[in-house]
Design a protein around this motif. Structure first.
Motif, mmCIF file in Angstrom:
data_model
loop_
_atom_site.group_PDB
_atom_site.id
_atom_site.type_symbol
_atom_site.label_atom_id
_atom_site.label_comp_id
_atom_site.label_asym_id
_atom_site.label_seq_id
_atom_site.Cartn_x
_atom_site.Cartn_y
_atom_site.Cartn_z
ATOM 1 N N LEU A 1 0.828 -1.198 0.000
ATOM 2 C CA LEU A 1 0.000 0.000 0.000
ATOM 3 C C LEU A 1 0.867 1.255 0.000
ATOM 4 C CD1 LEU A 1 -2.759 1.287 0.094
ATOM 5 C CD2 LEU A 1 -2.799 0.885 2.571
ATOM 6 N N ILE B 1 0.403 4.096 -3.093
ATOM 7 C CA ILE B 1 -0.123 5.455 -2.885
ATOM 8 C C ILE B 1 0.609 6.492 -3.750
ATOM 9 C CG2 ILE B 1 -0.394 7.317 -1.177
ATOM 10 C CD1 ILE B 1 -2.302 5.369 -0.169
ATOM 11 N N ALA C 1 -0.461 6.202 -7.365
ATOM 12 C CA ALA C 1 -1.808 6.735 -7.590
ATOM 13 C C ALA C 1 -1.825 8.259 -7.614
ATOM 14 C CB ALA C 1 -2.766 6.212 -6.526
ATOM 15 N N LEU D 1 -7.570 1.688 -5.603
ATOM 16 C CA LEU D 1 -7.663 2.215 -4.242
ATOM 17 C C LEU D 1 -9.023 2.853 -3.979
ATOM 18 C CD1 LEU D 1 -4.077 3.741 -3.918
ATOM 19 C CD2 LEU D 1 -4.923 1.587 -2.927
ATOM 20 N N TRP E 1 -11.683 0.223 -3.503
ATOM 21 C CA TRP E 1 -11.573 -0.328 -2.152
ATOM 22 C C TRP E 1 -12.205 0.640 -1.149
ATOM 23 C CZ3 TRP E 1 -6.155 -0.864 0.545
ATOM 24 C CH2 TRP E 1 -6.305 -1.405 1.827
ATOM 25 N N TRP E 2 -11.938 1.914 -1.303
ATOM 26 C CA TRP E 2 -12.444 2.938 -0.387
ATOM 27 C C TRP E 2 -13.970 3.018 -0.459
ATOM 28 C CZ3 TRP E 2 -10.465 6.357 3.168
ATOM 29 C CH2 TRP E 2 -11.217 7.480 3.485
ATOM 30 N N ILE F 1 -1.039 -4.999 -5.770
ATOM 31 C CA ILE F 1 -2.502 -5.070 -5.696
ATOM 32 C C ILE F 1 -2.939 -6.457 -5.254
ATOM 33 C CG2 ILE F 1 -4.615 -5.049 -7.095
ATOM 34 C CD1 ILE F 1 -3.393 -2.646 -8.602
ATOM 35 N N ILE G 1 -9.218 1.309 3.836
ATOM 36 C CA ILE G 1 -7.920 1.957 3.823
ATOM 37 C C ILE G 1 -7.780 3.022 4.921
ATOM 38 C CG2 ILE G 1 -8.515 3.686 2.094
ATOM 39 C CD1 ILE G 1 -5.805 3.085 0.761
ATOM 40 N N MET H 1 -6.028 9.155 0.766
ATOM 41 C CA MET H 1 -7.158 8.815 -0.091
ATOM 42 C C MET H 1 -7.930 10.060 -0.496
ATOM 43 S SD MET H 1 -7.152 5.819 -1.125
ATOM 44 C CE MET H 1 -8.697 6.056 -1.996
#
Length: 104
Positions: free
Chosen positions: A15, A19, A22, A36, A39-40, A64, A80, A89
């Motif tokens: 992760l 980040i 992303a 991400l 997932w959030w 991933i 997350i 995020m």
């Protein structure tokens, strides 16, 4: 057979690598951000297309897979933000999703 570690430390390391990817602006970054954000909050931010893995470097795809493997081993949902990445995020969402404007 290659094994991808799915323990807590491996998941956090993956992760932590994903980040910054992303937060960039490339096709690979978009794919990682989509993962991400799915997932959030997939229903609001969009889901992750499995075929997007085909456009990723192997190491990124493995990161991933590490996260998915970790989440699949847990008895309940883990998001997350519970891992301490809520601020990151919010930055990713601001970068990749247009804000919803209020109706007048």
């Amino acid at each position: 057979m290659t094994s991808i570690p799915t323990d807590h430390d491996a998941m956090l390391a993956a992760l932590t690598r994903l980040i910054p990817i992303a937060m960039s602006d490339t096709g690979q970054s978009r794919r990682v951000a989509n993962f991400l954000m799915a997932w959030w909050n997939g229903p609001e931010l969009g889901h992750f297309e499995i075929a997007d893995l085909f456009g990723l470097d192997v190491a990124v795809a493995n990161d991933i897979a590490t996260i998915v493997g970790y989440l699949g081993q847990r008895p309940g949902a883990i998001y997350i933000d519970a891992l301490g990445f809520a601020e990151e995020m919010q930055d990713i969402i601001a970068l990749w999703r247009k804000p919803v404007s209020a109706s007048t």
